[in-house]
Scaffold this motif. Structure first.
Motif, mmCIF file in Angstrom:
data_model
loop_
_atom_site.group_PDB
_atom_site.id
_atom_site.type_symbol
_atom_site.label_atom_id
_atom_site.label_comp_id
_atom_site.label_asym_id
_atom_site.label_seq_id
_atom_site.Cartn_x
_atom_site.Cartn_y
_atom_site.Cartn_z
ATOM 1 N N ALA A 392 12.998 -7.326 4.111
ATOM 2 C CA ALA A 392 11.606 -7.087 3.687
ATOM 3 C C ALA A 392 10.937 -6.084 4.625
ATOM 4 O O ALA A 392 10.194 -5.202 4.184
ATOM 5 N N LYS A 393 11.229 -6.184 5.931
ATOM 6 C CA LYS A 393 10.656 -5.245 6.906
ATOM 7 C C LYS A 393 11.131 -3.816 6.598
ATOM 8 O O LYS A 393 10.365 -2.861 6.676
ATOM 9 N N GLN A 394 12.416 -3.721 6.265
ATOM 10 C CA GLN A 394 12.963 -2.389 5.984
ATOM 11 C C GLN A 394 12.418 -1.815 4.678
ATOM 12 O O GLN A 394 12.153 -0.617 4.584
ATOM 13 N N ALA A 395 12.246 -2.693 3.684
ATOM 14 C CA ALA A 395 11.654 -2.236 2.417
ATOM 15 C C ALA A 395 10.224 -1.757 2.669
ATOM 16 O O ALA A 395 9.792 -0.739 2.128
ATOM 17 N N GLU A 396 9.516 -2.475 3.526
ATOM 18 C CA GLU A 396 8.134 -2.091 3.851
ATOM 19 C C GLU A 396 8.117 -0.748 4.588
ATOM 20 O O GLU A 396 7.245 0.092 4.349
ATOM 21 N N GLU A 397 9.097 -0.561 5.478
ATOM 22 C CA GLU A 397 9.161 0.707 6.218
ATOM 23 C C GLU A 397 9.391 1.881 5.260
ATOM 24 O O GLU A 397 8.743 2.920 5.374
ATOM 25 N N LEU A 398 10.291 1.687 4.308
ATOM 26 C CA LEU A 398 10.564 2.740 3.320
ATOM 27 C C LEU A 398 9.315 2.987 2.465
ATOM 28 O O LEU A 398 8.926 4.138 2.227
ATOM 29 N N TYR A 399 8.690 1.891 2.052
ATOM 30 C CA TYR A 399 7.481 1.989 1.234
ATOM 31 C C TYR A 399 6.387 2.741 2.007
ATOM 32 O O TYR A 399 5.701 3.611 1.466
#
Lengths: 413, 75
Positions: A392-399
């Protein structure tokens, strides 16, 4: 005749054009013939195929110029964007798209419009919701978001606007595609989605992180915890309803009675199947006997009485309501578990066959679900962060990179 | 509009059948499958739907002929 799987997983006839070029037709999910063509460099075509090909190439160029002009248009509102990029006659769907967009939080609305602007990403009516990423080494065309009119019982299982933001999440992933290795085995290069190509602060792409999580020994325990959370919450919702508690006890008894009453027909069918597979009976005899079993079961008075009592004690409305709440909260992680653990959590997912050996889809689906939950479903977001914290942290970073304009779109490179 | 068969199914089994992306309980083929499950007294499992691919994402693959495409060597 060769076949091609459609989006429902059914095989449909594939009809090559037969003129030597890699194009052809296939029947889409509503039965219409769809022509597809692999784009080529216009110069190559004119050199090889002469005047006719040259004319055709010019025509294709004109279409591409029109597409480019359309793509470069900037729209101040999403409503304007949809009006310019909706391909079809179903005006009610166009309005539904605008309404679905409005269910997203303001940040998500901005990211979606900013991402789509200048790309010509279009919407088109379809029987099924789907996003098509179109890519090749020579030409990168716009993602196509295919949307259904929705409606029906299945709508209870998704947040309002959730499916729309999911498909648009795929489109955003495609818009920020990077050039990279598409197929490691054959070293094929192409445009690949951001979730598969953008390296994040941990040195990995989102897809790499998802794929690594599949090998994590802790995933079994994580899945068990999530499964228990689903069971506990379901129980809590159902048992808080006094009518359910009262009828459930009666229903449990009736279900047992029905199981016993049905058993003799089930045994007969099993025996019939064995006889057919052992070549003891012909196909005609098989179907004659099967029809006889069906008829006797339908006419069985005991079964009819039990079924009527079950219907009288139905708690379908209460269970459907509970299932809707559960699926809306756990549906996204149900699919995430199916992708990474092989088992869904609530029966919602893409089906194990969808994932196959394709490593790209797992990251792409995680990102689309993240975009959807972030926009329309806070309960789902909490579950994603609870059970897939690192991802989720990585998805947020990409987002966040996309939201801040740190990544370029495919047509800005 | 709720199909009657899903209510019968849930009343009998006390659980909903799997719902994959792009499938609906209104799909005719799925309603037939629910009817079969009711007659056979066996709920539908995810394995029963193993042929279904809920493809809501289609990635059009790059075709051969790219300058970067290298055919694998024959062993």
């Amino acid at each position: 005749m060769p076949t091609k799987p459609n989006s429902a997983g059914e095989q449909q006839d594939y009809v090559p054009a037969g003129n030597g070029d890699p194009s052809g037709e296939y029947a889409d999910e509503v039965g219409a013939n769809v022509h597809f063509q692999v784009f080529k460099k216009p110069a190559d075509q004119s050199a090889v195929k002469g005047v006719i090909a040259e004319g055709k190439a010019k025509e294709e160029m004109k279409i591409k110029v029109d597409q480019k002009a359309q793509a470069e248009q900037q729209h101040k509102t999403f409503s304007d964007y949809v009006d310019s990029n909706f391909k079809g006659k179903k005006t009610e769907l166009k309005e539904k798209i605008k309404t679905d967009f409005s269910f997203g939080d303001p940040d998500s609305q901005k990211v979606l419009l900013d991402s789509f602007n200048g790309t010509g990403t279009s919407f088109t009516p379809s029987k099924k919701d789907c996003c098509v990423m179109l890519g090749s080494a020579y030409v990168q065309t716009q993602p196509l978001v295919k949307l259904s009119s929705g409606g029906g019982l299945q709508d209870n299982h998704y947040s309002k606007g959730g499916v729309f933001y999911h498909e648009c999440g795929h489109a955003i992933d495609a818009i920020y595609s990077q050039q990279g290795i598409y197929d490691e085995k054959y070293n094929i290069k192409g445009w690949v989605p951001a979730s598969y190509s953008v390296k994040l602060s941990n040195g990995k792409t989102l897809a790499e992180s998802i794929n690594e999580f599949r090998k994590d020994k802790g995933i079994t325990q994580t899945y068990a915890l999530a499964k228990k959370a689903v069971e506990d919450k379901t129980k809590e919702i159902l048992e808080s309803n006094p009518e359910y508690k009262k009828k459930k006890a009666v229903l449990d008894q009736l279900r047992e009675q029905r199981e016993s009453a049905v058993k003799k027909y089930v045994d007969e069918r099993d025996s019939l199947n064995k006889r057919y597979h052992n070549n003891e009976i012909t196909g005609v005899e098989y179907w004659r006997a099967m029809d006889d079993i069906d008829s006797r079961q339908s006419a069985d008075k005991t079964l009819q009485e039990i079924s009527a009592k079950i219907n009288d004690n139905s708690v379908f409305g209460i269970e459907a309501n509970a299932k809707g709440i559960i699926d809306q909260e756990f549906g996204d992680i149900s699919d995430m578990f199916e992708a990474s653990y092989g088992l869904s959590l609530t029966g919602m997912g893409h089906g194990s066959r969808y994932w196959g050996k394709d490593r790209m889809k797992r990251g792409a689906e995680f990102f689309a679900e993240y975009v959807s939950a972030r926009a329309t479903n806070q309960a789902s977001m909490k579950r994603i962060q609870e059970y897939f914290p690192e991802q989720a942290k990585q998805a947020e970073e990409l987002y966040s990179k996309i939201a801040k304009g740190e990544l370029k779109k495919w047509n800005q490179k | 509009m709720e199909p009657k068969i899903i209510q019968q199914y849930v009343d009998i089994f006390g659980t909903f059948p799997p719902l994959f992306t792009t499938m609906t309980y209104e799909d005719e083929w799925y309603q037939k499958k629910m009817e079969e499950a009711i007659n056979n007294g066996k709920p539908i499992t995810e394995d029963d739907l193993s042929e279904i691919e809920g493809a809501d994402l289609e990635i059009e693959q790059p075709k051969s002929g790219f300058s970067s495409f290298k055919q694998p060597k024959k062993e």
